[in-house]
Write a protein that holds these residues in place. Structure first.
Motif, short mmCIF file in Angstrom:
data_model
loop_
_atom_site.label_atom_id
_atom_site.label_comp_id
_atom_site.label_asym_id
_atom_site.label_seq_id
_atom_site.Cartn_x
_atom_site.Cartn_y
_atom_site.Cartn_z
N SER A 112 1.03 -1.24 -0.02
CA SER A 112 -0.06 0.00 -0.10
C SER A 112 0.65 1.31 0.12
O SER A 112 0.59 2.22 -0.53
CB SER A 112 -0.79 -0.05 1.09
OG SER A 112 -1.95 -1.03 0.93
N ASP B 236 -5.97 -0.84 -4.67
CA ASP B 236 -5.53 -1.46 -3.50
C ASP B 236 -6.46 -2.65 -2.94
O ASP B 236 -7.09 -2.35 -2.46
CB ASP B 236 -5.12 -0.38 -2.21
CG ASP B 236 -4.15 -1.00 -1.38
OD1 ASP B 236 -3.78 -2.21 -1.26
OD2 ASP B 236 -3.79 -0.05 -0.37
N GLU B 237 -5.85 -3.97 -3.00
CA GLU B 237 -6.70 -4.99 -2.88
C GLU B 237 -8.14 -4.58 -2.94
O GLU B 237 -8.90 -4.87 -2.16
CB GLU B 237 -6.42 -5.20 -1.27
CG GLU B 237 -5.03 -5.53 -1.13
CD GLU B 237 -4.60 -6.43 -0.08
OE1 GLU B 237 -5.27 -7.59 0.06
OE2 GLU B 237 -3.59 -6.37 0.61
MG LIG Z 1 -1.81 -2.73 2.29
#
Ligand SMILES: [Mg+2]
Ligand SMILES: Nc1ncnc2c1ncn2[C@@H]1O[C@H](COP(=O)(O)OP(=O)(O)O)[C@@H](O)[C@H]1O
Length: 271
Positions: free
Chosen positions: A47, A159-160
């Protein structure tokens, strides 16, 4: 959009006089229209790296260039989809998607057509008038992706984005992600800790390891698309990547006294 990261490190000051070295000497290049996945366990700095490319965090040392220019903060050229889809609860789906477009000086018709196009692309036409609390996790994530894409960024950072979805929905979203990426002709950088997801999506997988976050390997994925998870090549690559990840026992030594990081050459004391 071309991204060039050279020798980037990032240290966060955290509580109690300690600092966390989140990234250590990262170098990475991403090409125009490339689909890259950052893969690694929790805490390896995925991240953080994405935020540096977005321009919402700055590096402690090293250089980040996007589109040939040095990083100077966030820009609409780089769209960001967070893990937790941050939709405005008081706006319906259509208005959530068009929110960013309001900043651009577009005539009403162009704006409406753009939003319609992304409602269609993400399969949200029937949900246009619903409010976030009426949406499932998958639908909310589609809205977040549509909202980022309709600003026409040259680079999309995710992000995910599917971490909270069940396995079946997750696979469906992965298939749609490839379709959208092919249509949009933009660079996509997607963070995941799911090996299959990375192999299904990426042109190239960047394998990261923690303590502090570094790039362990850079694996081009040449399997033809659409990729089939049960095919030999897919399974073989999954085995190879799992072995790479498992050869790294997680380290706990990523905390170091702040005094030790004032000089970049000093090594983390606990490593
Ligand atoms: Mg992360
Ligand atoms: N804002 C922050 N302040 C202090 N430490 C942080 C902050 N953000 C991340 N970290 C730390 O940096 C390391 C990498 O975090 P992160 O980039 O979130 O990793 P990942 O996304 O791979 O899980 C972790 O040790 C995390 O606790």
């Amino acid at each position: 959009m071309h991204v060039k990261i050279q020798h980037v490190s990032k240290t966060y000051a955290s509580g109690g006089g300690y600092a966390v070295k989140a990234l250590d000497n990262i170098s990475l290049t991403i090409e125009n229209s490339e689909f890259v996945c950052l893969l690694g366990p929790s805490g390896c700095g995925k991240s953080t790296l994405l935020k540096l490319i977005a321009g919402i965090e700055s590096s402690s040392s090293g250089s980040v260039q996007v589109g040939g220019a040095h990083m100077s903060g966030p820009s609409p050229e780089r769209g960001f989809v967070f893990q937790e889809h941050a939709l405005f609860p008081w706006l319906n789906v259509r208005d959530n998607i068009s929110f960013g477009l309001d900043m651009k000086r577009l005539d009403r018709k162009t704006k409406k057509n753009t939003v319609n196009d992304y409602l269609r692309l993400l399969g949200l036409e029937k949900a246009a008038r619903l409010y976030p609390k009426q949406l499932s996790g998958g639908m909310s994530q589609r809205v977040a992706i549509a909202r980022a894409l309709c600003l026409n960024p040259r680079l999309l950072l995710l992000d995910e984005p599917f971490a909270a979805l069940d396995a079946i929905l997750r696979q469906k979203m992965q298939e749609e992600m490839v379709r959208i990426w092919r249509r949009e002709n933009k660079s996509f950088i997607l963070v995941t800790h799911d090996v299959e997801e990375a192999i299904y999506l990426a042109d190239r997988i960047i394998i990261m390891t923690p303590g502090p976050g570094t790039i362990k390997d850079n694996i081009p994925v040449s399997l033809p698309r659409p990729r089939i998870r049960t095919e030999a090549g897919f399974i073989q690559l999954r085995g190879k990547i799992l072995r790479l990840l498992q050869s790294d026992e997680p380290e706990t030594g990523d905390l170091l006294p702040l005094a030790c990081i004032t000089n970049e050459r000093l090594k983390p004391v606990l490593n």
